[in-house]
Design a protein around this motif. Sequence first.
Motif, PDB file in Angstrom:
ATOM      1  N   SER A 386       0.834  -1.204   0.000  1.00 33.97           N
ATOM      2  CA  SER A 386       0.000   0.000   0.000  1.00 33.97           C
ATOM      3  C   SER A 386       0.873   1.260   0.000  1.00 33.97           C
ATOM      4  O   SER A 386       0.495   2.279  -0.596  1.00 33.97           O
ATOM      5  CB  SER A 386      -0.921   0.000   1.221  1.00 33.97           C
ATOM      6  N   THR A 387       2.044   1.184   0.662  1.00 29.72           N
ATOM      7  CA  THR A 387       2.918   2.357   0.688  1.00 29.72           C
ATOM      8  C   THR A 387       3.504   2.643  -0.697  1.00 29.72           C
ATOM      9  O   THR A 387       3.624   3.805  -1.104  1.00 29.72           O
ATOM     10  CB  THR A 387       4.060   2.142   1.696  1.00 29.72           C
ATOM     11  N   THR A 388       3.862   1.592  -1.424  1.00 35.38           N
ATOM     12  CA  THR A 388       4.388   1.772  -2.779  1.00 35.38           C
ATOM     13  C   THR A 388       3.301   2.330  -3.693  1.00 35.38           C
ATOM     14  O   THR A 388       3.552   3.217  -4.519  1.00 35.38           O
ATOM     15  CB  THR A 388       4.917   0.444  -3.342  1.00 35.38           C
ATOM     16  N   ALA A 389       2.088   1.809  -3.549  1.00 37.84           N
ATOM     17  CA  ALA A 389       0.973   2.311  -4.347  1.00 37.84           C
ATOM     18  C   ALA A 389       0.721   3.788  -4.046  1.00 37.84           C
ATOM     19  O   ALA A 389       0.474   4.595  -4.958  1.00 37.84           O
ATOM     20  CB  ALA A 389      -0.283   1.490  -4.065  1.00 37.84           C
ATOM     21  N   ALA A 390       0.802   4.151  -2.772  1.00 37.54           N
ATOM     22  CA  ALA A 390       0.609   5.552  -2.397  1.00 37.54           C
ATOM     23  C   ALA A 390       1.704   6.435  -2.992  1.00 37.54           C
ATOM     24  O   ALA A 390       1.449   7.568  -3.420  1.00 37.54           O
ATOM     25  CB  ALA A 390       0.596   5.683  -0.878  1.00 37.54           C
ATOM     26  N   ALA A 391       2.923   5.913  -3.042  1.00 38.90           N
ATOM     27  CA  ALA A 391       4.023   6.674  -3.631  1.00 38.90           C
ATOM     28  C   ALA A 391       3.770   6.940  -5.107  1.00 38.90           C
ATOM     29  O   ALA A 391       4.008   8.052  -5.606  1.00 38.90           O
ATOM     30  CB  ALA A 391       5.343   5.931  -3.441  1.00 38.90           C
ATOM     31  N   LYS A 392       3.294   5.940  -5.821  1.00 36.52           N
ATOM     32  CA  LYS A 392       3.017   6.115  -7.244  1.00 36.52           C
ATOM     33  C   LYS A 392       1.891   7.128  -7.462  1.00 36.52           C
ATOM     34  O   LYS A 392       1.897   7.869  -8.457  1.00 36.52           O
ATOM     35  CB  LYS A 392       2.661   4.771  -7.880  1.00 36.52           C
ATOM     36  N   ARG A 393       0.944   7.163  -6.558  1.00 37.26           N
ATOM     37  CA  ARG A 393      -0.177   8.099  -6.698  1.00 37.26           C
ATOM     38  C   ARG A 393       0.230   9.533  -6.364  1.00 37.26           C
ATOM     39  O   ARG A 393      -0.159  10.471  -7.075  1.00 37.26           O
ATOM     40  CB  ARG A 393      -1.327   7.655  -5.775  1.00 37.26           C
ATOM     41  N   TRP A 394       1.049   9.719  -5.302  1.00 38.85           N
ATOM     42  CA  TRP A 394       1.242  11.078  -4.806  1.00 38.85           C
ATOM     43  C   TRP A 394       2.624  11.692  -5.044  1.00 38.85           C
ATOM     44  O   TRP A 394       2.732  12.912  -5.193  1.00 38.85           O
ATOM     45  CB  TRP A 394       0.946  11.115  -3.292  1.00 38.85           C
ATOM     46  N   ARG A 413       7.073  11.540   6.440  1.00 37.16           N
ATOM     47  CA  ARG A 413       6.306  10.850   7.470  1.00 37.16           C
ATOM     48  C   ARG A 413       4.999  11.604   7.750  1.00 37.16           C
ATOM     49  O   ARG A 413       4.864  12.771   7.385  1.00 37.16           O
ATOM     50  CB  ARG A 413       7.136  10.760   8.762  1.00 37.16           C
ATOM     51  N   LYS A 414       4.096  10.957   8.399  1.00 34.29           N
ATOM     52  CA  LYS A 414       2.810  11.591   8.688  1.00 34.29           C
ATOM     53  C   LYS A 414       3.010  12.879   9.483  1.00 34.29           C
ATOM     54  O   LYS A 414       2.352  13.892   9.215  1.00 34.29           O
ATOM     55  CB  LYS A 414       1.922  10.628   9.470  1.00 34.29           C
ATOM     56  N   GLN A 415       3.953  12.853  10.437  1.00 36.80           N
ATOM     57  CA  GLN A 415       4.168  14.034  11.274  1.00 36.80           C
ATOM     58  C   GLN A 415       4.844  15.176  10.523  1.00 36.80           C
ATOM     59  O   GLN A 415       4.949  16.298  11.054  1.00 36.80           O
ATOM     60  CB  GLN A 415       5.001  13.678  12.506  1.00 36.80           C
ATOM     61  N   ASP A 416       5.327  14.917   9.307  1.00 36.20           N
ATOM     62  CA  ASP A 416       5.991  15.965   8.516  1.00 36.20           C
ATOM     63  C   ASP A 416       5.004  16.831   7.736  1.00 36.20           C
ATOM     64  O   ASP A 416       5.416  17.787   7.084  1.00 36.20           O
ATOM     65  CB  ASP A 416       6.991  15.335   7.531  1.00 36.20           C
ATOM     66  N   ILE A 417       3.739  16.486   7.771  1.00 33.63           N
ATOM     67  CA  ILE A 417       2.727  17.314   7.102  1.00 33.63           C
ATOM     68  C   ILE A 417       1.918  17.996   8.197  1.00 33.63           C
ATOM     69  O   ILE A 417       1.290  17.345   9.042  1.00 33.63           O
ATOM     70  CB  ILE A 417       1.805  16.454   6.198  1.00 33.63           C
ATOM     71  N   ARG A 418       1.956  19.304   8.216  1.00 41.09           N
ATOM     72  CA  ARG A 418       1.316  20.049   9.300  1.00 41.09           C
ATOM     73  C   ARG A 418       0.875  21.419   8.785  1.00 41.09           C
ATOM     74  O   ARG A 418       1.192  21.804   7.661  1.00 41.09           O
ATOM     75  CB  ARG A 418       2.289  20.220  10.467  1.00 41.09           C
ATOM     76  N   THR A 459      -4.193  12.137   6.669  1.00 41.96           N
ATOM     77  CA  THR A 459      -4.972  12.020   7.907  1.00 41.96           C
ATOM     78  C   THR A 459      -5.309  10.556   8.208  1.00 41.96           C
ATOM     79  O   THR A 459      -5.272  10.124   9.374  1.00 41.96           O
ATOM     80  CB  THR A 459      -6.266  12.842   7.792  1.00 41.96           C
ATOM     81  N   LYS A 460      -5.638   9.773   7.194  1.00 40.32           N
ATOM     82  CA  LYS A 460      -6.018   8.374   7.374  1.00 40.32           C
ATOM     83  C   LYS A 460      -4.808   7.446   7.515  1.00 40.32           C
ATOM     84  O   LYS A 460      -4.958   6.290   7.913  1.00 40.32           O
ATOM     85  CB  LYS A 460      -6.865   7.915   6.187  1.00 40.32           C
ATOM     86  N   ALA A 461      -3.612   7.941   7.174  1.00 40.88           N
ATOM     87  CA  ALA A 461      -2.417   7.097   7.197  1.00 40.88           C
ATOM     88  C   ALA A 461      -1.988   6.782   8.629  1.00 40.88           C
ATOM     89  O   ALA A 461      -2.279   7.530   9.571  1.00 40.88           O
ATOM     90  CB  ALA A 461      -1.273   7.790   6.451  1.00 40.88           C
ATOM     91  N   LYS A 462      -1.269   5.682   8.773  1.00 37.69           N
ATOM     92  CA  LYS A 462      -0.714   5.310  10.071  1.00 37.69           C
ATOM     93  C   LYS A 462       0.473   6.218  10.405  1.00 37.69           C
ATOM     94  O   LYS A 462       1.085   6.791   9.522  1.00 37.69           O
ATOM     95  CB  LYS A 462      -0.251   3.849  10.042  1.00 37.69           C
ATOM     96  N   PRO A 463       0.824   6.363  11.664  1.00 32.48           N
ATOM     97  CA  PRO A 463       2.012   7.153  12.026  1.00 32.48           C
ATOM     98  C   PRO A 463       3.265   6.564  11.363  1.00 32.48           C
ATOM     99  O   PRO A 463       3.365   5.366  11.139  1.00 32.48           O
ATOM    100  CB  PRO A 463       2.079   7.018  13.554  1.00 32.48           C
ATOM    101  N   GLY A 464       4.213   7.445  11.060  1.00 31.91           N
ATOM    102  CA  GLY A 464       5.445   6.988  10.436  1.00 31.91           C
ATOM    103  C   GLY A 464       5.507   7.329   8.963  1.00 31.91           C
ATOM    104  O   GLY A 464       4.720   8.150   8.454  1.00 31.91           O
ATOM    105  N   PRO A 465       6.436   6.705   8.226  1.00 27.88           N
ATOM    106  CA  PRO A 465       6.597   7.006   6.792  1.00 27.88           C
ATOM    107  C   PRO A 465       5.321   6.728   6.001  1.00 27.88           C
ATOM    108  O   PRO A 465       4.626   5.733   6.231  1.00 27.88           O
ATOM    109  CB  PRO A 465       7.735   6.062   6.376  1.00 27.88           C
TER     110      PRO A 465
END
Length: 560
Positions: A386-394, A413-418, A459-465
Amino acid sequence: MVLQMARSTKRPGSLNNQFVRRVPADLVDRLKGRTLRFSLPSGELDQPDLPVRAKAGVHIAFSLQTADKSLTTVRHAAALAQVEALFKAERTGPVDLSFKQVQALAGIAYRRLVADNEEDPGQPHDWAVFQSLVADAAEYLEPDDDGEMRPSYGTRTAEQALAAIFDIDAFLASEGVTLARPSRDAFIQALVSALYKAASLLGVRASGDYSPDPHAARYPDWQRPEPPVERTTPAPSKPTLPAGGITLTALVEGWWTEAKATGRKPSTYESYRNTMQRLIKHLGHEVAARVTPEDIISFKDARLAEINPRNGKPISPKTVKGSDLAGLKVVFDWSVVNRKLAANPAADVTLKLGKTKRTRPPGFTDEEAVVILQHATSFQRGNERSTTAAAKRWVPWLCAYTGGRVGELAQLRKQDIRQEAGRWVIHITPDAGTVKTDEARDVPLHAHLIEQGFIDFVTKAKPGPLFLIPAKDGDVLGPLQGVKNRLAEFVREVFTDPRVAPNHGWRHRFKTVCRDIGIDAGVRDAIQGHAARSVAEEYGEVSIIAKGNAIDKLPRYAVD
């Protein structure tokens, strides 16, 4: 005893005086046939030094390009100092410099350029042109975010680009030092930064501003490497090696322990470690003392015949030379200096590369950018993570609207978007993995990204990369390289022009778009993580508001 004095004379058929210096007997074989470069004082405060070339034989001789007696004296003294420094450097041999020594040597170049031009700096435009030439050279030091470096990139190409404004060989000769290749590569990178800063200051001086130099205390004092001490007793022919012989793996780890303390990046360690593992597999053993130059040549040939499983093509000669051989030379050089090995088996092994012609700009065109972004928007997840798929999308969209390096964005990482200053930003930081400049920066998000649902995804992603899964030991660099490779392959599905790197092409395009719509150079550099272009720009900060105003000006990509 015959003294080997230098003298000036006249060459038949010329009115100009000539410099002549007999080459010492112990250096004739080493220097004979080599083209040497020197520089002569122009004699005018506002004129640059004159470059001269001479082919060494029994003598070193070249025209002083003047018949004037007083100017002949000045130029002869300058030439003699450079030639004597060359002889000293040749006798000492190539030396390795510490990180601090590299910066100090670059500082000499900085101070010399400033001192030679500060009194009468000319016009600001002159130094803007100089800076642009240095910036062109700096581009060749920018790593490609694709799986392999482009054939036209590297320190040697950067050195060639600098040749029009700075003679590196003449400079090193004037300082009486010859650099081993790893130190020369490090010096070229430091020199590019130093020349850019010096030109920035001189541009300010040309505008009438003689306020204190902000870089005056930046560079440490230069301490010339000491030549080897002559022994009163015969030296052993070989260093004493550990019982049983040290392993190749241990050499890499020993080198990294020292290199890490001097600021080398983990990505360099990973590259060198992987190369050594390939060599071990090729040899069938890892006893370092058993490795011969013939083994390295055999490894080189095997690598050139190897097929890259990702693209079905042979491994690039540039990769073999610039990554495999370069890494082996660095590690084995360290091993010799630290008395782990008697000799460097890779020292004289090289690979001659043909010059690559540039037949198109390195960035994507409007049409190409839209095709890639359409491919990302319409992507449907298959068997990948799912992370690779997300990378291709975004990630392609993030590259398009930020101009960031693909590795910096793929490690977010999730915490890097604020939210900052009332808008959404991404925080690009070395804490997430690696950043080329080792400096964190905030980049505002374009409204089009938010409208597409990027913040909802975060917002829906898990904490971390967001786009990779760290290794069990917490390492992200290995997984990051895998994601970058997958992204390159993904782009190649719809964009096949080999002349443009599938990931790095976005950085070039972003710069082009910013210029087209009139975004301030300092702001666009701050967004992309490039150094300030002038001393004036180093004062103050480029705020989120300034960056956001620039991002908001970027035209939307019309993707169906």
